[in-house]
Design a protein around this motif. Structure first.
Motif, PDB file in Angstrom:
ATOM      1  N   ASP A 138       0.605  -1.207  -0.178  1.00  0.00           N
ATOM      2  CA  ASP A 138       0.159  -0.297  -0.107  1.00  0.00           C
ATOM      3  C   ASP A 138       1.334   1.323   0.237  1.00  0.00           C
ATOM      4  O   ASP A 138       2.071   1.010   0.709  1.00  0.00           O
ATOM      5  CB  ASP A 138      -1.289  -0.400   1.591  1.00  0.00           C
ATOM      6  N   VAL A 141      -0.851   7.910   1.100  1.00  0.00           N
ATOM      7  CA  VAL A 141      -1.252   9.149   0.057  1.00  0.00           C
ATOM      8  C   VAL A 141      -1.298  10.075   0.926  1.00  0.00           C
ATOM      9  O   VAL A 141      -0.977  11.307   0.503  1.00  0.00           O
ATOM     10  CB  VAL A 141      -1.880   8.924  -0.891  1.00  0.00           C
ATOM     11  N   GLU A 171      -3.071   4.132  -1.793  1.00  0.00           N
ATOM     12  CA  GLU A 171      -3.494   3.815  -3.134  1.00  0.00           C
ATOM     13  C   GLU A 171      -3.070   2.926  -2.829  1.00  0.00           C
ATOM     14  O   GLU A 171      -2.206   2.060  -2.623  1.00  0.00           O
ATOM     15  CB  GLU A 171      -2.803   4.716  -3.936  1.00  0.00           C
ATOM     16  N   ARG A 172      -4.489   1.272  -3.534  1.00  0.00           N
ATOM     17  CA  ARG A 172      -3.861   0.204  -3.893  1.00  0.00           C
ATOM     18  C   ARG A 172      -4.376  -0.416  -5.215  1.00  0.00           C
ATOM     19  O   ARG A 172      -5.235  -0.242  -5.208  1.00  0.00           O
ATOM     20  CB  ARG A 172      -4.410  -0.517  -2.319  1.00  0.00           C
ATOM     21  N   GLN A 175      -7.034   1.878  -6.541  1.00  0.00           N
ATOM     22  CA  GLN A 175      -7.937   2.598  -5.870  1.00  0.00           C
ATOM     23  C   GLN A 175      -7.329   3.193  -4.378  1.00  0.00           C
ATOM     24  O   GLN A 175      -6.029   2.409  -3.670  1.00  0.00           O
ATOM     25  CB  GLN A 175      -8.836   1.173  -5.587  1.00  0.00           C
ATOM     26  N   ASP A 176      -8.441   3.939  -4.769  1.00  0.00           N
ATOM     27  CA  ASP A 176      -7.707   5.041  -3.468  1.00  0.00           C
ATOM     28  C   ASP A 176      -8.729   4.730  -1.990  1.00  0.00           C
ATOM     29  O   ASP A 176     -10.500   4.027  -2.326  1.00  0.00           O
ATOM     30  CB  ASP A 176      -8.147   6.165  -3.173  1.00  0.00           C
TER      31      ASP A 176
END
Length: 334
Positions: A138, A141, A171-172, A175-176
């Motif tokens: 991960d 952010v 951010e993964r 996707q946030d």
């Protein structure tokens, strides 16, 4: 062994300084009569070109003896026959090399340790972040709606948080995702943590930039301390000499080579700054005379300048005796 380590460190730092003068002198056409490793009685010498390369008995630095540096010479390649810009380069080169050495040492430290990124690499034994659902890989952010650009942003926001938890945005896979993570106090330090371990970057260019940045920060602090010494805000009792440096080396050795390297960078930078102070006999003092003589012509003779530098040397010796006596009382007789 501590004394040996201190001598090796001091010898290397002085040789880098004198090596700067040597390289600059050769580059602008100044004749170098001798470049010596060590001081005192001669052990070994080899003549190459117009320079004698020597190894001397006492491993306490070295010297670069240039033609016409301290007396008049009719040799067209003597120091005194060179233009002002060439003399200035030679005078400043020693300190410049010490600054370069400090940057390189600090950059190597940064590269070895690595620069923490904002990407999660793993978790500590006690990890509220892992329990909340964060995964290795991960990229953090945001923390408490604060944008995160580097690892220190994360630690700063968490340390300043007054509540019992924080919201961490990651951010993964493009996707946030957001998580509410409890704060715990680290055992021993008491600081607030969430239990994440960062991925470490080892980029040589970034390390070099960080080394230069750290060198600048250290320079500003050293100049501030010198200013405080001049104004009396800091007592001369805080000064230390060779004995104090040896004690510092001993302490650093106990903690590991990273601390020894950091101390070497600190001393190298200190050597550069002190040598550029506008004081007689130091490189900075010689530069001041160079500028004055350029402006005033022959208003100041070689003899007058030599006498002023001699007085400066005597004052520096007196200062060295003073700080050494302080060190004896502080570290030996205590």
């Amino acid at each position: 062994m501590t004394i040996i380590y201190a001598l090796i460190m001091f010898c290397i730092l002085v040789l880098v300084h004198e090596g700067g003068h040597f390289i600059a002198a050769k580059s602008v056409g100044v004749k170098v009569n001798e470049f010596s490793i060590g001081m005192g009685p001669l052990l070994f010498k080899k003549v190459k070109g117009d320079t004698q390369y020597s190894i001397r008995l006492f491993p306490i630095g070295g010297f670069c003896a240039m033609e016409g540096e301290d007396d008049e010479s009719d040799d067209e390649h003597s120091f005194g026959k060179q233009p002002t810009w060439a003399k200035a380069i030679v005078m400043a080169a020693g300190s410049f090399m010490n600054v370069v050495l400090a940057i390189v040492i600090l950059a190597c430290i940064v590269f070895y340790i690595g620069i923490p990124t904002t990407t999660v690499d793993g978790f500590s034994d006690v990890s509220p972040a892992k329990e909340a659902g964060l995964l290795a890989g991960d990229r953090i952010v945001s923390v408490q709606q604060h944008e995160i650009k580097d690892w220190t942003d994360i630690t700063d926001v968490i340390s300043a948080e007054k509540g019992e938890n924080v919201t961490i945005g990651v951010e993964r896979g493009g996707q946030d995702v957001s998580f509410t993570v409890d704060l715990v106090k680290e055992e021993g330090t008491g600081r607030k943590i969430v239990g994440i371990l960062p991925e470490v970057s080892r980029n040589p260019f970034t390390a070099l930039a960080k080394g230069a940045e750290s060198t600048w920060v250290m320079t500003v602090k050293m100049v501030e301390v010198i200013g405080q010494l001049v104004t009396g805000q800091v007592s001369t009792k805080e000064l230390t000499g060779p004995i104090g440096i040896t004690v510092a080396v001993s302490d650093s050795v106990r903690y590991g080579f990273i601390y020894v390297a950091n101390l070497a960078a600190l001393i190298s930078l200190n050597l550069a700054i002190v040598n550029m102070l506008p004081f007689p006999a130091l490189d900075g003092g010689r530069l001041v005379f160079l500028i004055i003589r350029k402006v005033t012509g022959k208003a100041i003779t070689d003899d007058v300048e030599a006498k002023v530098h001699f007085v400066g040397i005597m004052l520096l010796f007196a200062l060295m005796i003073y700080v050494t006596w302080q060190d004896i009382g502080r570290f030996i007789l205590k």
